[in-house]
Enzyme design. Structure first.
Site, PDB file in Angstrom:
ATOM      1  N   SER B 149      37.844  35.267   0.662  1.00 35.73           N
ATOM      2  CA  SER B 149      38.982  35.183   1.572  1.00 35.73           C
ATOM      3  C   SER B 149      40.224  34.699   0.812  1.00 35.73           C
ATOM      4  O   SER B 149      40.573  35.287  -0.203  1.00 35.73           O
ATOM      5  CB  SER B 149      38.617  34.246   2.732  1.00 35.73           C
ATOM      6  N   ASP B 315      33.552  43.224   7.951  1.00 39.67           N
ATOM      7  CA  ASP B 315      34.704  42.327   7.841  1.00 39.67           C
ATOM      8  C   ASP B 315      35.942  43.089   8.318  1.00 39.67           C
ATOM      9  O   ASP B 315      36.430  43.983   7.628  1.00 39.67           O
ATOM     10  CB  ASP B 315      34.850  41.909   6.373  1.00 39.67           C
ATOM     11  N   HIS B 348      33.597  38.762   8.436  1.00 35.53           N
ATOM     12  CA  HIS B 348      34.291  38.108   7.329  1.00 35.53           C
ATOM     13  C   HIS B 348      33.526  36.881   6.833  1.00 35.53           C
ATOM     14  O   HIS B 348      33.559  36.544   5.652  1.00 35.53           O
ATOM     15  CB  HIS B 348      35.699  37.713   7.793  1.00 35.53           C
TER      16      HIS B 348
END
Lengths: 198, 379
Positions: B149, B315, B348
């Site tokens: 991320s 994601d 995610h």
């Protein structure tokens, strides 16, 4: 297949930049890295295979050659390898031409459908041939577009692709294929190896 | 939750840090942790970048909160990032709230917390600050810089800024720029914080009343974006809290509601609301495309760094396509790049949970890269 790796290695110059399309578990790339010090890259559709490649220190992208080759720039490799994979594409002709856009030369190997055992198998049993190089039943084979050595030559001439070198492999015996011995080699070769360019 | 900030390790960098916003931090703190041991040839250092809500306590027990490290599944003895083998470094990002300079820390000019007087920072600023930590630790070149991320964004930015300071990089579940959707979600979170009357234009440290509700709602919004539709469905479906039917009220009837509330309010104890504003802003400003006139390849021109890009199929915050764009950009300049898209329902959040295919991919890449790097260093 050790002998095949040797044949392919013999066709590749030291320090070449090589893209192996459908590189599988990466053994060929690793072999070429060790023996020819190539700067190698792989493109492989199966994730397990990609993971194995990464474990071997190879740079391999998970992807589908039919969709992803378009992203590679023109002439970005010395050599592209398509090792017994061309028959698995929906559009083998397009892939072949893409490889020759990306690389100066391509090395294509095909399991030869003209091999006498294949012909005999179909002739006698009347069913789709199952042999050492073609081990699948017709209903679960990944091979969508089988061809013989002669078929491959014909496609090359159709698309103005030069066949710079062609080699027959059969029962670990290696010999050159020429226009003179084509009919015989098309009958006795298990595998055909071609160096092509445009 | 017992919070004990006294156990934070930090270094004070007495060099000015020029920030993207034009301001300069005359000096700044970096709070960090290390795990494992640096080997003699210094070939085994891995710099981990944490994500929005993370901190330097990657694995083991978080010395401040007493909770488990955020990457306990991945970093530790015999895990993908094996601390028996590797020397793992992680620093709290600039703008964070675990000891590095940020809005919660004391402004040396006023002797009061910075609050909104802290300059707006960028991913580039975060990475530029952390290079000083590597210098301090005497590491010229790390084996790998990696993160998921926002951690992945920092990894990309690091490789672009300091291509000679790392041998390899694994940007996970990230993108080379923040999309409109990403910015929208972050703005939702910021608006939630700023709508809380306790926030008091960022001056809540004066009243001591923390904008708990605002920050919790911000965290809840984030949490929804970290999970996939299928993942939520599998975990909660329409299951009810008590199992006694609907209560015809606005209490948490559904399990998913109570889960969100729990996640939101658990976060408030360990995170600073202003920090959340600053870090989300840094993410929004991240755009390696724009920084390179639209050509992402330029960000990595002539790079020798070995990349392994990893994405997750469900994601939707940083979709696989965004990772593929990075792969294409690297491929087109002949960089050594690998790519794997892990098939999963975990959205995610996949990089933070039990995800065996991800673990295996990472381990294979790191271990083989380590062998190559060691060989290169011994030559």
């Amino acid at each position: 297949m050790k002998i095949q790796d040797d044949v392919l290695a013999g066709l590749i110059e030291i320090n070449s930049k090589v893209l192996d399309v459908g590189c599988g578990d990466g053994n060929l790339l690793l072999y070429l890295k060790k023996n020819k010090r190539i700067d190698g890259r792989g493109l492989e559709i199966n994730q397990k295979n990609v993971q194995e490649c990464l474990g071997k220190g190879l740079a391999v992208v998970e992807g589908d050659a039919e969709k992803d080759l378009i992203n590679y720039p023109d002439r970005s490799f010395d050599i592209a390898i398509l090792n017994q994979a061309i028959q698995q594409f929906y559009e083998p002709r397009k892939v072949l031409n893409e490889l020759l856009r990306i690389a100066k030369k391509a090395i294509i190997t095909i399991p030869n459908f003209g091999y006498w055992k294949v012909r005999l198998n179909l002739f006698i049993t009347g069913t789709m041939p199952i042999t050492k190089t073609l081990p699948h039943s017709w209903y679960d084979t990944p091979n969508l577009h089988m061809s013989s050595i002669k078929d491959f030559y014909n496609l090359c001439s159709l698309d103005n692709i030069k066949v710079n070198k062609s080699i027959s492999i059969s029962s670990n015996k290696i010999s050159d294929i020429t226009s003179n011995n084509m009919e015989v080699k098309n009958l006795i070769s298990e595998l055909g190896v071609f160096v092509v360019s445009k | 939750m017992n919070i004990d900030y006294s156990k934070i390790n930090k270094i004070i960098i007495n060099k000015p840090l020029k920030l993207d916003c034009g301001e300069t931090l005359e000096k700044f703190d970096i709070a960090y942790e290390t795990f494992g041991r640096l080997d003699e040839s210094k070939s085994n250092a891995i710099l981990v970048f944490h994500a929005l809500s993370g901190d330097q306590f990657v694995t083991g027990t978080n010395k401040v909160t007493g909770r488990e490290g955020w990457w306990n599944y991945v970093v530790g003895p015999s895990l993908s990032i094996d601390t028996n083998k590797y020397f793992v470094i992680c620093a709290n990002v600039l703008g964070g709230c675990m000891g590095s300079s940020g809005p919660k820390e004391i402004d040396p000019k006023t002797n009061k917390p910075y609050g909104l007087n802290f300059p707006v920072i960028t991913i580039k600023d975060m990475v530029s600050a952390q290079i000083h930590l590597l210098d301090y630790l005497g590491i010229d070149k790390t084996l790998c810089v990696l993160g998921g991320s926002m951690g992945g964004m920092q990894a990309l930015q690091f490789c672009s800024l300091f291509p000679n300071r790392t041998y390899s990089s694994v940007p996970v579940a990230c993108a080379a720029s923040h999309s409109a959707q990403n910015i929208a979600f972050n703005e939702l979170a910021r608006q939630a914080i700023m709508a809380d009357p306790n926030w008091d234009s960022g001056n809540y440290f004066l009243s001591g009343k923390v904008p708990r509700n605002g920050l919790a709602v911000a965290r809840m919004a984030g949490h929804i974006s970290y999970l996939s539709e299928q993942g939520l469905e599998n975990k909660f479906g329409r299951k009810l809290q008590e199992g006694e039917g609907l209560k015809f009220s606005f209490d948490a009837d559904f399990q998913v509601e109570s889960y969100l509330k729990y996640q939101g309010y658990a976060f408030v104890d360990r995170f600073d609301a202003n920090s959340y504003l600053y870090i989300t802003r840094a993410m929004d400003y991240f755009d390696l495309y724009k920084l390179n006139n639209g050509n992402l390849s330029k960000a990595f021109k002539d790079t020798k760094v070995k990349f392994c890009i990893i994405s997750f199929s469900t994601d939707w915050l940083y979709p696989t396509e965004e990772s593929k764009k990075i792969v294409i950009a690297l491929n087109s300049i002949g960089a050594k790049v690998s790519f794997v898209n892990i098939i999963t329902n975990n959205g995610h959040d996949s990089f933070l949970v039990e995800e065996p295919e991800f673990f295996q991919t990472l381990k294979g890449f790191l271990d083989s890269t380590y062998e190559d790097f060691k060989n290169e260093n011994s030559r």
